[in-house]
Design an enzyme around this catalytic site. Sequence first.
Site, PDB file in Angstrom:
ATOM      1  N   LYS A  80      21.419  27.499 -40.099  1.00  0.00           N
ATOM      2  CA  LYS A  80      20.983  28.157 -38.325  1.00  0.00           C
ATOM      3  C   LYS A  80      20.778  29.363 -39.028  1.00  0.00           C
ATOM      4  O   LYS A  80      21.119  30.566 -39.390  1.00  0.00           O
ATOM      5  CB  LYS A  80      21.313  27.931 -37.933  1.00  0.00           C
ATOM      6  CG  LYS A  80      20.702  27.372 -35.980  1.00  0.00           C
ATOM      7  CD  LYS A  80      20.172  26.421 -36.241  1.00  0.00           C
ATOM      8  CE  LYS A  80      19.347  26.216 -34.526  1.00  0.00           C
ATOM      9  NZ  LYS A  80      19.151  24.515 -34.805  1.00  0.00           N
ATOM     10  N   GLY A 180      15.687  18.352 -17.683  1.00  0.00           N
ATOM     11  CA  GLY A 180      14.497  19.183 -18.468  1.00  0.00           C
ATOM     12  C   GLY A 180      13.916  18.603 -18.457  1.00  0.00           C
ATOM     13  O   GLY A 180      14.379  17.501 -19.438  1.00  0.00           O
ATOM     14  N   VAL A 181      12.189  18.625 -18.214  1.00  0.00           N
ATOM     15  CA  VAL A 181      11.633  17.586 -18.701  1.00  0.00           C
ATOM     16  C   VAL A 181      10.545  18.721 -19.510  1.00  0.00           C
ATOM     17  O   VAL A 181       9.090  19.067 -19.509  1.00  0.00           O
ATOM     18  CB  VAL A 181      10.700  17.064 -17.766  1.00  0.00           C
ATOM     19  CG1 VAL A 181      11.140  15.658 -17.330  1.00  0.00           C
ATOM     20  CG2 VAL A 181      10.382  17.930 -16.466  1.00  0.00           C
ATOM     21  N   GLY A 182      11.112  19.718 -20.196  1.00  0.00           N
ATOM     22  CA  GLY A 182      10.573  20.530 -21.233  1.00  0.00           C
ATOM     23  C   GLY A 182       9.676  19.641 -22.080  1.00  0.00           C
ATOM     24  O   GLY A 182       9.163  18.554 -22.596  1.00  0.00           O
ATOM     25  N   ASN A 183      10.421  20.131 -23.116  1.00  0.00           N
ATOM     26  CA  ASN A 183       9.156  19.700 -25.114  1.00  0.00           C
ATOM     27  C   ASN A 183       9.268  17.949 -24.752  1.00  0.00           C
ATOM     28  O   ASN A 183       8.497  17.357 -25.282  1.00  0.00           O
ATOM     29  CB  ASN A 183       9.555  20.172 -26.152  1.00  0.00           C
ATOM     30  CG  ASN A 183       8.565  21.400 -25.959  1.00  0.00           C
ATOM     31  OD1 ASN A 183       7.138  21.688 -25.902  1.00  0.00           O
ATOM     32  ND2 ASN A 183       9.214  23.004 -27.017  1.00  0.00           N
ATOM     33  N   VAL A 184      10.589  18.071 -25.056  1.00  0.00           N
ATOM     34  CA  VAL A 184      11.185  17.232 -25.201  1.00  0.00           C
ATOM     35  C   VAL A 184      11.103  15.376 -23.703  1.00  0.00           C
ATOM     36  O   VAL A 184      11.180  14.929 -24.109  1.00  0.00           O
ATOM     37  CB  VAL A 184      12.725  16.855 -26.342  1.00  0.00           C
ATOM     38  CG1 VAL A 184      13.377  15.241 -26.122  1.00  0.00           C
ATOM     39  CG2 VAL A 184      13.193  17.549 -26.831  1.00  0.00           C
ATOM     40  N   TYR A 186       9.666  15.643 -21.208  1.00  0.00           N
ATOM     41  CA  TYR A 186       8.395  15.248 -20.813  1.00  0.00           C
ATOM     42  C   TYR A 186       7.865  13.947 -22.065  1.00  0.00           C
ATOM     43  O   TYR A 186       7.680  13.192 -21.255  1.00  0.00           O
ATOM     44  CB  TYR A 186       7.648  16.665 -21.445  1.00  0.00           C
ATOM     45  CG  TYR A 186       5.852  16.407 -21.082  1.00  0.00           C
ATOM     46  CD1 TYR A 186       4.962  16.214 -19.916  1.00  0.00           C
ATOM     47  CD2 TYR A 186       5.599  15.826 -22.050  1.00  0.00           C
ATOM     48  CE1 TYR A 186       4.110  15.895 -19.921  1.00  0.00           C
ATOM     49  CE2 TYR A 186       3.734  15.535 -22.122  1.00  0.00           C
ATOM     50  CZ  TYR A 186       3.160  15.311 -20.730  1.00  0.00           C
ATOM     51  OH  TYR A 186       1.939  15.270 -20.880  1.00  0.00           O
TER      52      TYR A 186
HETATM   53  P1  NAD Z   1      12.437  23.319 -23.441  1.00  0.00           P
HETATM   54  O1  NAD Z   1      12.932  24.464 -23.650  1.00  0.00           O
HETATM   55  O2  NAD Z   1      11.324  23.103 -23.737  1.00  0.00           O
HETATM   56  O3  NAD Z   1      13.141  22.248 -22.715  1.00  0.00           O
HETATM   57  C1  NAD Z   1      13.774  22.423 -21.435  1.00  0.00           C
HETATM   58  C2  NAD Z   1      13.723  22.353 -20.648  1.00  0.00           C
HETATM   59  O4  NAD Z   1      15.063  22.118 -19.108  1.00  0.00           O
HETATM   60  C3  NAD Z   1      12.804  23.197 -19.509  1.00  0.00           C
HETATM   61  O5  NAD Z   1      11.479  23.439 -19.387  1.00  0.00           O
HETATM   62  C4  NAD Z   1      13.345  24.144 -18.337  1.00  0.00           C
HETATM   63  O6  NAD Z   1      13.280  24.822 -17.506  1.00  0.00           O
HETATM   64  C5  NAD Z   1      14.597  23.364 -18.776  1.00  0.00           C
HETATM   65  N1  NAD Z   1      15.901  23.354 -17.295  1.00  0.00           N
HETATM   66  C6  NAD Z   1      17.058  24.772 -17.939  1.00  0.00           C
HETATM   67  N2  NAD Z   1      17.657  24.605 -17.132  1.00  0.00           N
HETATM   68  C7  NAD Z   1      18.049  23.525 -16.489  1.00  0.00           C
HETATM   69  C8  NAD Z   1      18.760  22.769 -15.177  1.00  0.00           C
HETATM   70  N3  NAD Z   1      20.176  23.591 -15.022  1.00  0.00           N
HETATM   71  N4  NAD Z   1      18.569  21.507 -14.589  1.00  0.00           N
HETATM   72  C9  NAD Z   1      17.195  21.398 -15.021  1.00  0.00           C
HETATM   73  N5  NAD Z   1      16.131  21.535 -15.690  1.00  0.00           N
HETATM   74  C10 NAD Z   1      16.947  23.468 -17.119  1.00  0.00           C
HETATM   75  O7  NAD Z   1      13.461  22.236 -25.008  1.00  0.00           O
HETATM   76  P2  NAD Z   1      13.360  21.421 -25.747  1.00  0.00           P
HETATM   77  O8  NAD Z   1      12.913  21.510 -26.521  1.00  0.00           O
HETATM   78  O9  NAD Z   1      12.492  20.313 -24.776  1.00  0.00           O
HETATM   79  O10 NAD Z   1      15.100  20.889 -25.692  1.00  0.00           O
HETATM   80  C11 NAD Z   1      14.989  20.425 -24.675  1.00  0.00           C
HETATM   81  C12 NAD Z   1      17.209  20.384 -25.450  1.00  0.00           C
HETATM   82  O11 NAD Z   1      17.030  19.258 -26.840  1.00  0.00           O
HETATM   83  C13 NAD Z   1      17.140  21.517 -25.881  1.00  0.00           C
HETATM   84  O12 NAD Z   1      18.912  21.752 -25.824  1.00  0.00           O
HETATM   85  C14 NAD Z   1      17.031  21.753 -27.620  1.00  0.00           C
HETATM   86  O13 NAD Z   1      18.144  22.247 -28.119  1.00  0.00           O
HETATM   87  C15 NAD Z   1      17.499  19.939 -27.349  1.00  0.00           C
HETATM   88  N6  NAD Z   1      16.857  19.609 -29.011  1.00  0.00           N
HETATM   89  C16 NAD Z   1      15.510  19.845 -29.195  1.00  0.00           C
HETATM   90  C17 NAD Z   1      14.667  19.194 -29.991  1.00  0.00           C
HETATM   91  C18 NAD Z   1      13.369  19.621 -30.568  1.00  0.00           C
HETATM   92  O14 NAD Z   1      12.422  18.661 -31.039  1.00  0.00           O
HETATM   93  N7  NAD Z   1      12.813  19.839 -29.273  1.00  0.00           N
HETATM   94  C19 NAD Z   1      15.310  18.228 -30.784  1.00  0.00           C
HETATM   95  C20 NAD Z   1      16.776  18.355 -31.382  1.00  0.00           C
HETATM   96  C21 NAD Z   1      17.562  19.611 -30.097  1.00  0.00           C
END
Ligand code: NAD
Length: 352
Positions: A80, A180-184, A186
Amino acid sequence: MDVLTKMIDEDHEGVVFCTDRVLGLRAIIAIHSTKLGPAVGGCRFMAYGSENEAIQDALRLAKAMTYKSAVSELHYGGGKTVIIKSDSCGDRTLLFKKFGYFVESLKGKYITAVDSGTTTVDMENIHSETRYVTGITTKRSGLGNPSPITARGVVWGMKASMLELCGNASLHNKVIAIQGVGNVGYYLALFLKKEGAKLIVSDINNERVKKLANEIEVKIVSPEEICVQEVDILSPCALSATVNESVIPFFKCKIIAGAANNQLSKPEDADSLLQKGIVYVPDYVINAGGLIHVVAEYEGLSMEYVYEAVSKIYQRACNILSRSREKNIPTISIADMMVKEKINKSTTNLKT
Ligand code: NAD
């Protein structure tokens, strides 16, 4: 922190510090293990409270990548990068090109990728200096956004947990809370809706929940309420360490299965979940879809391969959950043992 002592205690192979005074580049490349193959792992670009904190983060995340890779049967190790974001950082394009120069100097021992705070454009800039990068844009024969694939893997993990708990893998009419409905999160919500699940969601960013609510029927609750919902599955998809001693006593879920990395704040949390009868599907087992995706891109493999490889998360999770039940030890301990066995079998990464 005694860095070398910590590294020895946790079997880290090495750390490379990279700097450029003019560009304000301060990067830490942590290589946890190359025993199973080159260390692969994303590059974070974010601010830290201290250099010490940044080093700790890089070490912790690199180790998690080794585990994720090994359990997913990928021929890669774990690494990393953390690039410390600060006011002294100069031109972003040049900063990432210079970082690419350092990655190149490792001659393929470490392969970098997108992570928090970095974009496919940054990866393009790294790519101008080294081929040891993945997660570049589709324009450059990349496979695109890995988040939907991560979400698919989480769905497979949820199905495995339903099978374990109810003898039936269906998610139809199951109540699932997504934190959390961010990238994943959602995409996870969209896929689960198609499976017929009933969704409760929460995000600290209102725009994100609104966007989702415009597309599918969801119940929205506050970030404080999401963990205490009475649900079949609680899915942490926001931050690390959201499963901790201050919230576990209030959990009303039967299963925890989500995308967030390092969901447990400490190993003992797994024991508390076991005692409460909550099935925890280990994070690094079911959130490996993104890693599978970027590795496939690096090797020039197709999306068909990716879907097939991600579907294997189901059987993997089933095995871990049933072994945990039979032995009455936490699921994460079973997964960790599987990884350690695999790494220990690979005796050395030396030539002779
Ligand atoms: P992201 O930042 O797009 O989404 C995270 C969401 O969580 C955001 O919308 C944020 O506003 C919300 N959030 C933050 N604190 C919060 C809380 N206390 N309560 C509710 N919502 C909250 O990130 P992502 O890419 O969706 O990844 C989410 C998690 O999955 C991270 O821990 C990341 O390390 C892990 N992950 C992601 C991937 C990937 O392909 N993107 C792969 C493996 C692991």
